[in-house]
Design an enzyme around this catalytic site. Structure first.
Site, PDB file in Angstrom:
ATOM      1  N   SER A 203       2.907   3.459   1.382  1.00  0.00           N
ATOM      2  CA  SER A 203       2.006   3.917   0.331  1.00  0.00           C
ATOM      3  C   SER A 203       2.154   5.510  -0.066  1.00  0.00           C
ATOM      4  O   SER A 203       2.015   5.842  -1.278  1.00  0.00           O
ATOM      5  CB  SER A 203       0.642   3.482   0.523  1.00  0.00           C
ATOM      6  OG  SER A 203       0.627   2.140   0.822  1.00  0.00           O
ATOM      7  N   HIS A 249      -2.417   8.103   0.269  1.00  0.00           N
ATOM      8  CA  HIS A 249      -2.242   8.048  -1.388  1.00  0.00           C
ATOM      9  C   HIS A 249      -2.387   9.346  -2.143  1.00  0.00           C
ATOM     10  O   HIS A 249      -1.358   9.631  -2.852  1.00  0.00           O
ATOM     11  CB  HIS A 249      -3.067   7.099  -1.802  1.00  0.00           C
ATOM     12  CG  HIS A 249      -3.000   5.728  -1.134  1.00  0.00           C
ATOM     13  ND1 HIS A 249      -3.616   4.407  -1.627  1.00  0.00           N
ATOM     14  CD2 HIS A 249      -2.213   5.039  -0.001  1.00  0.00           C
ATOM     15  CE1 HIS A 249      -3.292   3.207  -0.934  1.00  0.00           C
ATOM     16  NE2 HIS A 249      -2.503   3.762   0.028  1.00  0.00           N
TER      17      HIS A 249
END
Length: 299
Positions: A203, A249
């Site tokens: 991610s 993220h």
């Protein structure tokens, strides 16, 4: 699927932009400085002022150089490859192989390569983690997934975003963007998360591609609304879905945007590569600095 040209003179591509004369249906806001025909990022060749199309370069039309003196380059100055998605395919394959190994070898394999700050492993009867010298975990966690939905959505975004970025930046610059974004995500997770809490997944690198896509689309004057909606949805999931390492993220998103800005806005000429290298190196140095600071604080 490519749209049919709107007219023989200047066909319309996506978002109502003129269509590249070599790739009908592919919208672009860039024109050859010699023949003034619209060209896409695949066809752009750096010139002393603006860009030229491959035909003008091959014929040496007003360039002052012999035909073939200039090689076609991407918007970031990378070499145009025969397979513009090769690196994306390799990264995707590595993630799939690692997922298969995680399914087959189960927790022993996953725990060995997960990004974890510092924890006691009762099965190994020893302390493990980045703070214990296992720095490789910052990188291996980027290619590791446990859940099918996790690897599916990450690989879907990798294919959607990675291919166009690789095509626009070139293989080397794209690979640097991907890897450093992932490392930045791991570093921020390590810096802010409690030491025994582990994290894994691509991610951080994928969010780096999201940030880079925004910068590239803005550079090419594309409509930013689709990518803005995609980022908004992913940020909502990031902060409201339990069990997600939001630090990875955000770290990847910021790192990807910063590096992409340096890659596509670097000045033309001899300084371009140096500026691009310096931008990526500074982001990598910031990630390493965060790891060193965190390690010193918990050991």
């Amino acid at each position: 699927m490519d749209q049919a040209p709107g007219s023989p003179q200047e066909p319309q591509g996506t978002h109502g932009l003129p269509s590249c004369y070599r790739h009908p249906g592919r919208g672009t806001g860039i024109s050859c400085t010699r023949c003034e025909r619209p060209i896409c990022t695949d066809c752009m060749v750096d010139a002393s002022v603006g860009f030229q199309c491959p035909e003008c370069v091959r014929t040496g039309a007003g360039t002052g150089h012999a035909p073939g003196a200039n090689r076609p380059r991407t918007i970031a100055g990378g070499a145009i490859a025969a397979d513009p998605r090769l690196v994306t395919k390799v990264i995707l394959a590595i993630n799939i192989v690692m997922f298969g190994l995680a399914l087959g070898l189960k927790e022993e394999f996953v725990h060995r390569f997960t990004m974890i700050g510092l924890a006691y492993d009762p099965r190994l009867t020893e302390v493990v983690g980045v703070a214990d010298g296992e720095w490789y975990r910052l990188a291996t966690a980027m290619f590791l997934h446990e859940e099918i939905w996790h690897v599916f959505f990450n690989m879907l975004l990798l294919w959607w975003l990675g291919g166009p970025l690789e095509e626009a930046l070139g293989r080397v610059r794209y690979l640097a963007l991907y890897l450093i974004s992932g490392l930045a995500g791991s570093a921020l997770t390590y810096l802010l998360e409690v030491p025994p809490q582990g994290s894994l997944g691509a991610s951080g690198a994928i969010y780096g591609l999201l940030g880079a896509t925004v910068v590239l689309m803005r550079r090419l004057n594309y409509d930013l609304r689709p990518i803005a909606v995609l980022i908004g949805i992913n940020l909502v999931i990031t902060f409201f879905w339990q069990g997600i390492a939001w630090q990875a993220h955000i770290g990847g998103l910021v790192a990807g945007a910063v590096m992409a800005y340096g890659l596509v806005h670097a000045p033309q000429g001899k300084r371009r590569t140096a500026v691009q290298f310096a931008t990526c190196a500074l982001v990598l140095l910031a990630a390493v600095g965060a790891v060193v600071i965190r390690t010193a604080s918990i050991t």
